[in-house]
Design an enzyme around this catalytic site. Sequence first.
Site, PDB file in Angstrom:
ATOM      1  N   MET A   1     -11.964   5.214  -0.678  1.00 18.80           N
ATOM      2  CA  MET A   1     -12.651   5.408   0.607  1.00 18.80           C
ATOM      3  C   MET A   1     -13.379   6.735   0.496  1.00 18.80           C
ATOM      4  O   MET A   1     -12.941   7.762   1.019  1.00 18.80           O
ATOM      5  CB  MET A   1     -11.629   5.404   1.751  1.00 18.80           C
ATOM      6  CG  MET A   1     -11.084   4.016   2.044  1.00 18.80           C
ATOM      7  SD  MET A   1      -9.593   4.072   3.051  1.00 18.80           S
ATOM      8  CE  MET A   1      -8.369   4.186   1.769  1.00 18.80           C
TER       9      MET A   1
ATOM     10  N   ASP B   1      -7.091  -5.808   4.071  1.00 17.11           N
ATOM     11  CA  ASP B   1      -6.370  -4.531   4.088  1.00 17.11           C
ATOM     12  C   ASP B   1      -6.420  -3.958   5.497  1.00 17.11           C
ATOM     13  O   ASP B   1      -7.500  -3.691   6.030  1.00 17.11           O
ATOM     14  CB  ASP B   1      -7.062  -3.585   3.089  1.00 17.11           C
ATOM     15  CG  ASP B   1      -6.401  -2.221   2.984  1.00 17.11           C
ATOM     16  OD1 ASP B   1      -5.276  -2.050   3.491  1.00 17.11           O
ATOM     17  OD2 ASP B   1      -7.022  -1.327   2.374  1.00 17.11           O
TER      18      ASP B   1
ATOM     19  N   SER C   1       0.853  -1.184   0.000  1.00 14.29           N
ATOM     20  CA  SER C   1       0.000   0.000   0.000  1.00 14.29           C
ATOM     21  C   SER C   1       0.891   1.237   0.000  1.00 14.29           C
ATOM     22  O   SER C   1       1.682   1.446   0.923  1.00 14.29           O
ATOM     23  CB  SER C   1      -0.896   0.001   1.241  1.00 14.29           C
ATOM     24  OG  SER C   1      -1.543   1.255   1.330  1.00 14.29           O
TER      25      SER C   1
ATOM     26  N   HIS D   1      -1.351  -1.063  -4.277  1.00  8.75           N
ATOM     27  CA  HIS D   1      -2.629  -0.641  -3.693  1.00  8.75           C
ATOM     28  C   HIS D   1      -2.535   0.864  -3.424  1.00  8.75           C
ATOM     29  O   HIS D   1      -1.631   1.317  -2.714  1.00  8.75           O
ATOM     30  CB  HIS D   1      -2.850  -1.425  -2.401  1.00  8.75           C
ATOM     31  CG  HIS D   1      -4.137  -1.140  -1.702  1.00  8.75           C
ATOM     32  ND1 HIS D   1      -5.344  -1.677  -2.097  1.00  8.75           N
ATOM     33  CD2 HIS D   1      -4.411  -0.367  -0.615  1.00  8.75           C
ATOM     34  CE1 HIS D   1      -6.296  -1.266  -1.284  1.00  8.75           C
ATOM     35  NE2 HIS D   1      -5.764  -0.450  -0.375  1.00  8.75           N
TER      36      HIS D   1
HETATM   37  C1  DX5 Z   1      -6.312   2.048   5.587  1.00  9.16           C
HETATM   38  C2  DX5 Z   1      -5.872   1.798   4.168  1.00  9.16           C
HETATM   39  C3  DX5 Z   1      -4.815   0.774   4.049  1.00  9.16           C
HETATM   40  C4  DX5 Z   1      -3.511   1.126   4.717  1.00  9.16           C
HETATM   41  C5  DX5 Z   1      -2.962  -0.143   5.276  1.00  9.16           C
HETATM   42  O1  DX5 Z   1      -7.285   3.018   5.569  1.00  9.16           O
HETATM   43  O2  DX5 Z   1      -6.977   1.381   3.360  1.00  9.16           O
HETATM   44  O3  DX5 Z   1      -4.574   0.387   2.696  1.00  9.16           O
HETATM   45  O4  DX5 Z   1      -2.554   1.696   3.872  1.00  9.16           O
HETATM   46  O5  DX5 Z   1      -1.832   0.157   6.020  1.00  9.16           O
HETATM   47  P1  DX5 Z   1      -1.183  -0.881   7.022  1.00  9.16           P
HETATM   48  O6  DX5 Z   1      -0.782  -2.072   6.228  1.00  9.16           O
HETATM   49  O7  DX5 Z   1      -0.036  -0.105   7.570  1.00  9.16           O
HETATM   50  O8  DX5 Z   1      -2.228  -1.207   8.051  1.00  9.16           O
HETATM   51 ZN    ZN Z   2      -6.596   0.432   1.345  1.00 12.90          ZN
END
Ligand code: DX5
Ligand code: ZN
Length: 215
Positions: free
Chosen positions: A71, A174, A10, A35
């Site tokens: 989101m 995720d 991500s 991502h």
């Molecule tokens: C959260 C995001 C994730 C985030 C995950 O709102 O949708 O994609 O980047 O980050 P980690 O892997 O650090 O939890």
């Molecule tokens: Zn995400």
Amino acid sequence: MNSKIQILPSLLGADLGDLRGGIRLAEQAGADALHIDIMDPHFVPNMSFGPSVVKLSRETCPNLYRNVHLMMLRPDLYLKPFAEAGAQTIQIHVEANCDVGNTLIRIRELGLRPAIAINPETPVERLKEFLGIVDEVLVMTVHPGFGAQQFIGECLDKVKYIRDRQPQIDVMVDGGVNGETAPLCIQAGVNMLVSGSYLYKQPDMAKAVEAMRHG
Ligand code: DX5
Ligand code: ZN
């Protein structure tokens, strides 16, 4: 469903002062896709990137697949700019304030892969009417909005409901995915893992991607 476990770094977990470097790092590490988290502050208590970062990803590493997580309260209003910027999968939330079914259909009409995402507190039954029209389901394992949060294990209970109804569908997690939580996800039936802060802080991302892929 692709039977190989797919790993998606991500970009939110990358050094924001060097996004190009973060994109290249994912490609060089053998990631299956990047991502890219797009936030609007009405849907989550934060803001992140817009279509220009999707475009940057396409320009930097054209062959690295772009998985774009919207989101957003009104993803329906922004499909075209993200498609034009180079999004290949577009994930929208079942909690969005729009006609979700119609928006998924429009994503496919744009030639992209439609996916539905679900927040931790949302009952899995809300997905039922969409499972037949998406290629991928994103089960959030943190409350969306920020990287580096704690994995919420109970969210994995949703995977069985999804797999029982659509055995071939891609199921992604995720949030809080790391070397310890990734095997739990794979055991639960997940075949695509997003990982931000964990992968980007590894001294050797390629090694961590390989380890995660093999549980
Ligand atoms: C959260 C995001 C994730 C985030 C995950 O709102 O949708 O994609 O980047 O980050 P980690 O892997 O650090 O939890
Ligand atoms: Zn995400």
